[in-house]
Design a protein around this motif. Structure first.
Motif, PDB file in Angstrom:
ATOM      1  N   LYS A  44      -6.114 -16.681  -7.425  1.00 37.49           N
ATOM      2  CA  LYS A  44      -5.746 -17.933  -8.092  1.00 37.49           C
ATOM      3  C   LYS A  44      -5.828 -17.832  -9.614  1.00 37.49           C
ATOM      4  CE  LYS A  44      -8.820 -20.292  -5.589  1.00 37.49           C
ATOM      5  NZ  LYS A  44      -9.203 -19.248  -4.612  1.00 37.49           N
ATOM      6  N   ARG A  47     -10.647 -18.085 -13.218  1.00 41.93           N
ATOM      7  CA  ARG A  47     -11.542 -17.771 -14.325  1.00 41.93           C
ATOM      8  C   ARG A  47     -10.770 -17.500 -15.618  1.00 41.93           C
ATOM      9  NH1 ARG A  47     -12.529 -16.609  -9.607  1.00 41.93           N
ATOM     10  NH2 ARG A  47     -14.503 -17.095  -8.580  1.00 41.93           N
ATOM     11  N   HIS A  76     -14.270  -9.925 -11.800  1.00 43.71           N
ATOM     12  CA  HIS A  76     -14.194 -10.737 -10.573  1.00 43.71           C
ATOM     13  C   HIS A  76     -13.613  -9.889  -9.430  1.00 43.71           C
ATOM     14  CE1 HIS A  76     -13.036 -13.921  -7.825  1.00 43.71           C
ATOM     15  NE2 HIS A  76     -11.750 -13.716  -8.039  1.00 43.71           N
ATOM     16  N   TYR A  78     -13.556  -6.619  -9.095  1.00 44.49           N
ATOM     17  CA  TYR A  78     -14.530  -5.594  -8.657  1.00 44.49           C
ATOM     18  C   TYR A  78     -15.553  -6.219  -7.708  1.00 44.49           C
ATOM     19  CZ  TYR A  78     -19.522  -5.270 -10.020  1.00 44.49           C
ATOM     20  OH  TYR A  78     -20.878  -5.387 -10.053  1.00 44.49           O
ATOM     21  N   SER A  79     -16.000  -7.457  -8.043  1.00 43.58           N
ATOM     22  CA  SER A  79     -17.030  -8.071  -7.188  1.00 43.58           C
ATOM     23  C   SER A  79     -16.470  -8.351  -5.792  1.00 43.58           C
ATOM     24  CB  SER A  79     -17.594  -9.341  -7.830  1.00 43.58           C
ATOM     25  OG  SER A  79     -16.764 -10.459  -7.607  1.00 43.58           O
ATOM     26  N   HIS A  82     -16.219  -4.981  -3.807  1.00 43.14           N
ATOM     27  CA  HIS A  82     -17.531  -4.549  -3.316  1.00 43.14           C
ATOM     28  C   HIS A  82     -18.087  -5.517  -2.268  1.00 43.14           C
ATOM     29  CE1 HIS A  82     -18.720  -1.537  -6.729  1.00 43.14           C
ATOM     30  NE2 HIS A  82     -17.560  -1.260  -6.166  1.00 43.14           N
ATOM     31  N   ASP A  83     -17.811  -6.810  -2.482  1.00 48.59           N
ATOM     32  CA  ASP A  83     -18.314  -7.812  -1.529  1.00 48.59           C
ATOM     33  C   ASP A  83     -17.723  -7.609  -0.132  1.00 48.59           C
ATOM     34  OD1 ASP A  83     -19.946 -10.165  -1.155  1.00 48.59           O
ATOM     35  OD2 ASP A  83     -18.109 -11.307  -0.908  1.00 48.59           O
ATOM     36  N   MET A  88     -21.758  -4.762   2.562  1.00 48.96           N
ATOM     37  CA  MET A  88     -21.965  -6.125   2.031  1.00 48.96           C
ATOM     38  C   MET A  88     -21.491  -7.123   3.106  1.00 48.96           C
ATOM     39  SD  MET A  88     -22.928  -6.174  -1.382  1.00 48.96           S
ATOM     40  CE  MET A  88     -23.616  -4.756  -2.191  1.00 48.96           C
ATOM     41  N   ARG A  95      -7.263 -12.437   0.900  1.00 47.60           N
ATOM     42  CA  ARG A  95      -6.002 -13.067   0.468  1.00 47.60           C
ATOM     43  C   ARG A  95      -4.833 -12.703   1.400  1.00 47.60           C
ATOM     44  NH1 ARG A  95      -7.058 -10.608  -5.393  1.00 47.60           N
ATOM     45  NH2 ARG A  95      -8.619 -12.048  -6.207  1.00 47.60           N
ATOM     46  N   GLN A 154     -25.869 -11.932  -6.096  1.00 47.75           N
ATOM     47  CA  GLN A 154     -25.507 -11.202  -4.872  1.00 47.75           C
ATOM     48  C   GLN A 154     -26.758 -10.556  -4.251  1.00 47.75           C
ATOM     49  OE1 GLN A 154     -22.789 -11.151  -3.264  1.00 47.75           O
ATOM     50  NE2 GLN A 154     -22.491  -9.256  -2.157  1.00 47.75           N
ATOM     51  N   LYS A 177     -24.450 -16.159  -8.409  1.00 52.96           N
ATOM     52  CA  LYS A 177     -23.406 -15.404  -7.712  1.00 52.96           C
ATOM     53  C   LYS A 177     -22.001 -15.922  -8.059  1.00 52.96           C
ATOM     54  CE  LYS A 177     -22.145 -15.813  -3.228  1.00 52.96           C
ATOM     55  NZ  LYS A 177     -21.988 -15.615  -1.774  1.00 52.96           N
ATOM     56  N   PHE A 214     -17.857 -25.289  -6.778  1.00 50.17           N
ATOM     57  CA  PHE A 214     -16.926 -24.276  -6.274  1.00 50.17           C
ATOM     58  C   PHE A 214     -17.506 -23.563  -5.048  1.00 50.17           C
ATOM     59  CE2 PHE A 214     -14.588 -20.263  -6.264  1.00 50.17           C
ATOM     60  CZ  PHE A 214     -13.313 -20.632  -6.673  1.00 50.17           C
ATOM     61  N   ASP A 218     -16.472 -23.565  -1.142  1.00 47.34           N
ATOM     62  CA  ASP A 218     -16.294 -22.302  -0.427  1.00 47.34           C
ATOM     63  C   ASP A 218     -17.013 -22.323   0.916  1.00 47.34           C
ATOM     64  OD1 ASP A 218     -14.809 -20.081  -1.752  1.00 47.34           O
ATOM     65  OD2 ASP A 218     -16.394 -18.907  -0.777  1.00 47.34           O
TER      66      ASP A 218
HETATM   67  C1  GRG Z   1     -22.691  -3.858  -7.414  1.00 45.40           C
HETATM   68  C2  GRG Z   1     -22.355  -3.627  -4.889  1.00 45.40           C
HETATM   69  C3  GRG Z   1     -22.270  -4.442  -6.109  1.00 45.40           C
HETATM   70  C4  GRG Z   1     -21.816  -5.712  -6.017  1.00 45.40           C
HETATM   71  C5  GRG Z   1     -21.390  -6.568  -7.124  1.00 45.40           C
HETATM   72  C6  GRG Z   1     -20.326  -8.066  -4.822  1.00 45.40           C
HETATM   73  C7  GRG Z   1     -21.007  -8.681  -5.959  1.00 45.40           C
HETATM   74  C8  GRG Z   1     -21.825  -7.923  -6.948  1.00 45.40           C
HETATM   75  C9  GRG Z   1     -20.929  -9.943  -6.135  1.00 45.40           C
HETATM   76  C10 GRG Z   1     -20.142 -10.787  -5.211  1.00 45.40           C
HETATM   77  C11 GRG Z   1     -20.078 -12.114  -5.734  1.00 45.40           C
HETATM   78  C12 GRG Z   1     -19.154 -12.949  -4.931  1.00 45.40           C
HETATM   79  C13 GRG Z   1     -18.120 -12.340  -4.033  1.00 45.40           C
HETATM   80  C14 GRG Z   1     -19.261 -14.249  -5.045  1.00 45.40           C
HETATM   81  C15 GRG Z   1     -18.383 -15.196  -4.369  1.00 45.40           C
HETATM   82  C16 GRG Z   1     -17.620 -15.925  -5.397  1.00 45.40           C
HETATM   83  C17 GRG Z   1     -16.360 -16.506  -4.849  1.00 45.40           C
HETATM   84  C18 GRG Z   1     -16.429 -17.830  -4.201  1.00 45.40           C
HETATM   85  C19 GRG Z   1     -15.229 -15.809  -4.950  1.00 45.40           C
HETATM   86  C20 GRG Z   1     -13.878 -16.270  -4.598  1.00 45.40           C
HETATM   87  O1  GRG Z   1     -13.270 -16.638  -5.809  1.00 45.40           O
HETATM   88  P1  GRG Z   1     -11.776 -17.187  -5.855  1.00 45.40           P
HETATM   89  O2  GRG Z   1     -11.611 -18.269  -4.828  1.00 45.40           O
HETATM   90  O3  GRG Z   1     -10.937 -15.907  -5.418  1.00 45.40           O
HETATM   91  O4  GRG Z   1     -11.469 -17.556  -7.266  1.00 45.40           O
HETATM   92  P2  GRG Z   1      -9.423 -15.519  -5.710  1.00 45.40           P
HETATM   93  O5  GRG Z   1      -8.985 -14.806  -4.459  1.00 45.40           O
HETATM   94  O6  GRG Z   1      -8.608 -16.756  -5.954  1.00 45.40           O
HETATM   95  O7  GRG Z   1      -9.449 -14.614  -6.892  1.00 45.40           O
END
Ligand code: GRG
Length: 291
Positions: A44, A47, A76, A78-79, A82-83, A88, A95, A154, A177, A214, A218
């Motif tokens: 989307k 950010r 974002h 990268y997270s 990895h997530d 994880m 998507r 995380q 997070k 947000f 979710d």
């Molecule tokens: C170093 C192994 C390691 C990990 C990094 C994985 C991690 C740290 C953090 C994960 C944080 C995470 C996935 C949080 C959830 C946030 C969230 C609700 C994401 C979805 O965001 P949207 O809806 O996604 O903006 P789009 O698909 O629109 O980009």
């Protein structure tokens, strides 16, 4: 109005992503292709859009914050890569498409995420933002991403699997997070746009409210969302034995909480001097989103 705003800003961001993506080199082909795959998989772009709008609110041009906004989107991405990894959340879809480790391989996805994180700081450092602002902005970007920001959140999340956290612990985890990258968006936009210190603090508070709302949305979507729209199966929190706001309070109370947080965020926006119409529309869109 919101749809044309989103489309316009997405086009600006995605054109620049294509310009900034590293060239595929035959030696690194797969890992750069994997990074490109996830970065262009159709997010989307919330950010980066928030960052551009905060920059504009305080008198900057959208383009002033563009490269920083892409650096943030790379972090974002990268997270998310990895997530999704098996160690994880172990999600095969993102998507509506195979997640990075499914489309490529686990080791390539790990490296693609690492590469995006590293490249993000290179892009931020090379941007045309004047040094007195860019040093502050890079510091915010690293703090909001690292041990005391998203990554810390995380880590708390992982430590809570199977546990029954209280509301304070859960809130702290959500603010880190999910909230920290949204905070980076608003604060860096404000810094680049030239906001005074007091307005930067208000931008931070705005983003905390939006970040918490947000993540609550979710949680709701992971329980009762439409899998087709979300592009991934629902019920992943239950599958991973996670306590969420929904398990603590139920859907209706969660909706109310997200609404209250959004209203507080809108009030903060009303206290700024500039034109906040776009950010207000965006804030309401985030509350009512269905994916
Ligand atoms: C170093 C192994 C390691 C990990 C990094 C994985 C991690 C740290 C953090 C994960 C944080 C995470 C996935 C949080 C959830 C946030 C969230 C609700 C994401 C979805 O965001 P949207 O809806 O996604 O903006 P789009 O698909 O629109 O980009």
């Amino acid at each position: 109005m919101i749809n044309s705003l989103l489309e316009n800003r997405k086009a600006l961001i995605e054109n620049r992503i294509n310009e900034l993506l590293p060239e595929t080199d035959k030696n690194y082909k797969t890992v750069i292709d994997a990074a490109r795959y996830s970065l262009t998989l159709g997010g989307k772009r919330i950010r980066p859009i928030i960052m551009l709008e905060f920059c504009k609110l305080f008198g900057g041009k959208l383009e002033d914050a563009l490269d920083f906004s892409i650096a943030l989107e790379m972090i974002h991405t990268y997270s998310l890569i990895h997530d999704d990894l098996p160690c994880m959340d172990n999600d095969d879809m993102r998507r509506g498409k195979p997640s990075c480790h499914k489309a490529f391989s686990e080791d390539t996805a790990l490296l693609a995420g690492d590469g995006l994180l590293t490249e993000a700081f290179s892009i931020a450092a090379k941007s045309k933002v004047p040094p007195e602002k860019s040093v502050k902005a890079i510091s915010v970007l690293s703090q909001m991403s690292g041990f005391y920001g998203m990554l810390g959140g995380q880590a708390i999340d992982l430590s809570l699997v199977g546990a029954k956290p209280d509301i304070e612990t859960l809130t702290d985890m959500y603010l880190k997070k999910t909230g920290c990258l949204l905070k980076a968006a608003a604060v860096i936009g404000a810094i680049i746009g030239g906001a005074c210190e007091n307005d930067v603090i208000k931008a931070e508070k705005y983003a905390e409210n939006v970040g918490l709302a947000f993540q609550i949305i979710d949680d709701i979507l992971d329980t009762v969302g439409d899998q087709k729209l979300l592009g991934k199966p629902i019920g992943s929190d239950q599958k991973n034995d996670k306590t969420t706001f929904v398990t603590l309070f139920g859907i209706e109370e969660c909706k109310l909480r997200a609404e209250n947080l959004t209203n507080e965020a809108l009030e903060i926006l009303s206290s700024f001097n500039g034109d906040t119409e776009n950010i207000k529309e965006l804030t309401k869109y985030l509350l009512n989103r269905n994916y």
